[in-house]
Write an enzyme that holds these catalytic residues in place. Structure first.
Site, PDB file in Angstrom:
ATOM      1  N   ASP A   1      47.202  39.158  31.373  1.00 34.64           N
ATOM      2  CA  ASP A   1      47.683  39.213  32.725  1.00 34.64           C
ATOM      3  C   ASP A   1      48.490  40.324  33.043  1.00 34.64           C
ATOM      4  OD1 ASP A   1      48.822  37.710  34.911  1.00 34.64           O
ATOM      5  OD2 ASP A   1      50.647  37.927  33.959  1.00 34.64           O
TER       6      ASP A   1
ATOM      7  N   ALA B   1      51.388  41.234  36.111  1.00 35.82           N
ATOM      8  CA  ALA B   1      52.976  40.949  36.131  1.00 35.82           C
ATOM      9  C   ALA B   1      53.473  40.108  35.309  1.00 35.82           C
ATOM     10  CB  ALA B   1      53.076  40.670  37.705  1.00 35.82           C
TER      11      ALA B   1
ATOM     12  N   ALA C   1      60.782  29.033  43.099  1.00 38.23           N
ATOM     13  CA  ALA C   1      59.764  30.375  43.645  1.00 38.23           C
ATOM     14  C   ALA C   1      58.901  30.693  42.506  1.00 38.23           C
ATOM     15  CB  ALA C   1      60.527  31.636  43.965  1.00 38.23           C
TER      16      ALA C   1
ATOM     17  N   MET D   1      54.025  30.353  39.229  1.00 39.46           N
ATOM     18  CA  MET D   1      53.697  31.702  38.907  1.00 39.46           C
ATOM     19  C   MET D   1      52.561  31.874  38.195  1.00 39.46           C
ATOM     20  SD  MET D   1      55.011  34.674  40.145  1.00 39.46           S
ATOM     21  CE  MET D   1      56.897  34.668  39.904  1.00 39.46           C
TER      22      MET D   1
ATOM     23  N   LYS E   1      48.240  33.961  45.159  1.00 35.48           N
ATOM     24  CA  LYS E   1      49.473  33.942  45.537  1.00 35.48           C
ATOM     25  C   LYS E   1      49.352  33.021  46.668  1.00 35.48           C
ATOM     26  CE  LYS E   1      51.359  36.812  42.737  1.00 35.48           C
ATOM     27  NZ  LYS E   1      51.426  36.120  41.546  1.00 35.48           N
TER      28      LYS E   1
ATOM     29  N   HIS F   1      50.047  29.751  45.260  1.00 34.65           N
ATOM     30  CA  HIS F   1      51.216  29.749  44.703  1.00 34.65           C
ATOM     31  C   HIS F   1      52.066  29.118  45.895  1.00 34.65           C
ATOM     32  CE1 HIS F   1      54.487  32.014  42.242  1.00 34.65           C
ATOM     33  NE2 HIS F   1      55.041  31.074  43.122  1.00 34.65           N
TER      34      HIS F   1
ATOM     35  N   ARG G   1      43.093  30.937  38.844  1.00 32.22           N
ATOM     36  CA  ARG G   1      43.778  30.160  38.050  1.00 32.22           C
ATOM     37  C   ARG G   1      44.201  28.665  38.591  1.00 32.22           C
ATOM     38  NH1 ARG G   1      47.739  34.654  36.522  1.00 32.22           N
ATOM     39  NH2 ARG G   1      46.498  36.106  35.251  1.00 32.22           N
TER      40      ARG G   1
ATOM     41  N   ASP H   1      52.087  35.240  30.629  1.00 35.70           N
ATOM     42  CA  ASP H   1      53.698  34.780  30.485  1.00 35.70           C
ATOM     43  C   ASP H   1      53.796  33.920  31.357  1.00 35.70           C
ATOM     44  OD1 ASP H   1      52.925  36.364  33.052  1.00 35.70           O
ATOM     45  OD2 ASP H   1      55.019  36.326  33.097  1.00 35.70           O
TER      46      ASP H   1
END
Ligand SMILES: *Cc1c(COP(=O)(O)O)cnc(C)c1O
Length: 612
Positions: free
Chosen positions: A11, A13, A44, A48, A52, A55, A149, A175
């Site tokens: 991944d 970030a 927020a 993750m 986005k 998200h 994802r 992560d």
């Protein structure tokens, strides 16, 4: 071909760049603020890893009051503006990335990547990362596949790019929960990294402000989140990744496709192993029904409704011991007919159980002699029970079941048979011959997994066996009562997964065509094996008329067994040592998920072996 790790898909970030994954957080907070909604840091971060826009929707779904799609799009627009304004500041390469990637590449491993960023967002990220020395071999963004994802499509694009056919040769490192789920859905190995992750959600400064114990607790929480999501490994930092790769390579080697040419455990089908993946509990109604169906199906293979099958936790020997102990009364005299190690094992059992017994022993290379038995029965009038092994797996010899049973029955004896390696491959007509009981197991010719044994017994006999057993756990009468009175419930913990595998194995047995088809396949295997090895100059030790089509013993001659074993194992075949005391031998089984083509390949492999 040995499988090995061929790609690591990172991944971006929070995993390889942007310690703590801070670039998107501020964007989401600002975005929702712009539509008049305050969200916490935690909210927020929670989704993750997703594309986005997805998200943003996921955060909206967490709000107490639903908001319109139009509001979501407005929040997203502000998110994007904020992100683009500060993304370049959040491209710092994380610890150990540069050296780990270099080491992976040295091992020939490709470096892939997936992300929740869009391709527009990634433009500057890729440049910034490259400038600092990190540049994966492939990069794909969530907006360039039909779904981001947790769908596995981005990973599949990586595999396609690298020409990898088996996803188990790739590792997904991330992560967030979304990263792990993406990897699981792609059927890759998955690794979660803790330090600097979005899941930990701390800056370096915040980390250094924690006490040792506080940090430990935070890391423990992140670790369990990853494991709950299904991670195969969790590492603190990326410098541990090379050890994980080595460990996965070791597992891939261990799981290598190899054929077991042994009398058990055997090679089993993938579908049989997969059947184990469901957890069940012993007293569940659905599970009990499956157990009952297994009991009934096994009974029908060699018997009829006058008989029942008593399943027993354990290997085959447990069933043999339970049969001898539970089905013979304390004062009954047993005669064992012995021509191999499994026959001898029954004598050890009888000794331990302090049974009243006698035995006749025959040469291991000769079948049990019917005439000798007849003479014995004429002399010794006290004998009540005859026990013998049908196919003596020690040598592969097949004993004259029909003649032995007929004779014993004409003298009015009870007959118990160890048919461990012949059941489901040889016709055994229990009712026709009036056999009282037979012991076998899940992991021989039924081609199930090891761990379950069973005794098929006349209902009329088991009904009279209360109190016979000197063992509590091996008491077949109690075990039978429990199955019988509780609709298929095991007494004590059931090997649930092994039973589900046996259910599947029996289904496959039926689909293959039952006993006639299995017998035919084994006979064909056996014929190719013996004629092939004979041509190579190997002598089998049992005369053809007594030789079973299950397992065959060959003279080793001046070959070294260990060397032969290792040489064949490296070619994907596992063989079995001989058990004959008189000369060095080795054994080859041809049962299990083994086909004529496998035997042809085996013979070929043996023929090409040198220096053993
Ligand atoms: C395999 C086998 C057994 C049982 O052995 P376990 O190792 O306990 O499963 C017993 N008798 C014969 C003839 C066998 O082939």
């Amino acid at each position: 071909m040995t499988k090995r790790v061929k790609a690591v898909v990172f991944d971006w970030a929070g995993t390889t760049i942007d310690y703590g994954c801070f670039a998107p957080v501020k964007g989401f907070i600002d975005g929702f603020k712009s539509i008049g909604i305050e969200i916490s840091n935690e909210m927020a971060r929670k989704p993750m890893g997703l594309l986005k826009l997805d998200h943003t929707r996921a955060i909206a779904a967490m709000l107490a009051e639903p908001i319109s799609e139009e509001m979501i799009l407005r929040a997203y627009k502000v998110f994007e503006e904020t992100l683009f304004a500060n993304i370049e500041e959040h491209c710092d390469i994380k610890d150990y990335i540069i050296e780990t990637v270099a080491a992976l590449r040295k091992e020939g491993i490709k470096i892939g990547s997936t992300t929740g960023y869009t391709s527009e967002m990634m433009k500057s990220v890729i440049l910034e990362a490259r400038e600092q020395g990190y540049s994966p071999d492939f990069c794909i963004t969530a907006d360039s596949v039909p779904k981001g994802r947790p769908y596995p499509y981005m990973i599949w694009n990586n595999l396609m790019e690298f020409g990898i056919s088996d996803p188990r040769e790739a590792i997904k490192v991330g992560d967030t929960v979304a990263d792990i789920t993406e990897g699981k859905n792609a059927n890759c190995w998955t690794v979660g990294v803790i330090m600097g992750s979005s899941e930990l959600g701390l800056t370096r400064l915040e980390v250094s402000a924690l006490t040792e114990n506080e940090l430990k607790d935070r890391k423990t929480a992140v670790r369990s989140t990853y494991y709950k999501a299904g991670a195969d490994y969790v590492i603190d930092d990326m410098n541990e990744l090379l050890d994980v790769v080595a460990e996965i390579n070791r597992k891939l080697r261990l799981n290598e496709d190899r054929k077991l040419l042994t009398p058990g455990p055997l090679s089993t089908r993938q579908s049989v192993k997969y059947a184990m993946l469901t957890d069940h509990c012993t007293w569940d109604e659905e599970y009990k029904d499956i157990t009952t169906s297994v009991i009934n199906d096994i009974t029908q293979i060699s018997a009829n409704d006058d008989y029942s099958t008593i399943l027993l936790q354990g290997s085959g020997t447990y069933a043999v011991e339970a049969m001898i102990d539970s089905l013979c009364k304390k004062n009954e005299k047993i005669l064992f007919l012995v021509n191999g190690e499994y026959g001898k094992r029954m004598l050890v059992i009888a000794d331990k159980l302090c049974k009243n017994y006698d035995y006749l022993e025959f040469d291991m290379t000769q079948p049990i002699d019917v005439k000798t038995l007849e003479d014995k029965l004429n002399i010794d009038r006290d004998i009540d029970v005859i026990v013998f092994v049908h196919c003596e797996t020690t040598t592969g010899i097949i004993n004259p079941l029909e003649d032995l049973v007929k004779l014993s029955k004409s003298y009015g004896k009870k007959v118990l048979v160890d048919a461990m390696s012949s059941f489901a491959a040889y016709d055994i007509d229990m009712p026709g011959l009036d056999i009282d009981a037979l012991a076998a197991s899940s992991n021989k010719c039924l081609e199930g997994l090891p761990g379950l044994a069973f005794v098929i017994v006349k209902k009329e006999l088991i009904a009279k066996c209360s109190g016979n057993s000197s063992s509590h756990s091996l008491d077949l009468f109690d075990q039978y009562q429990c199955f019988h009175n509780n609709g298929g419930k095991f007494r004590f913990t059931s090997p649930t997964n092994v039973l589900l595998a046996l259910r599947q194995a029996i289904d496959e047995y039926k689909k293959e065509g039952g006993l006639p088809a299995r017998k035919k396949r084994y006979m064909k295997n056996h014929e190719i094996l013996t004629s092939g090895l004979e041509k190579l100059g190997f002598r089998s030790i049992i005369a053809p008329e007594y030789q079973s089509y299950i397992i065959t013993t060959f003279e080793l001659g001046n070959l070294d067994f260990i060397k032969l074993y290792d040489a064949l194992k490296s070619k994907g075949f596992v063989i079995y040592p001989g058990k004959l005391t008189s000369m060095p031998t080795f054994r080859l089984g041809n049962i299990g998920d083994i086909y004529p083509e496998d035997i042809v390949a085996l013979v070929d492999a043996i023929g090409n072996i040198q220096d053993v």
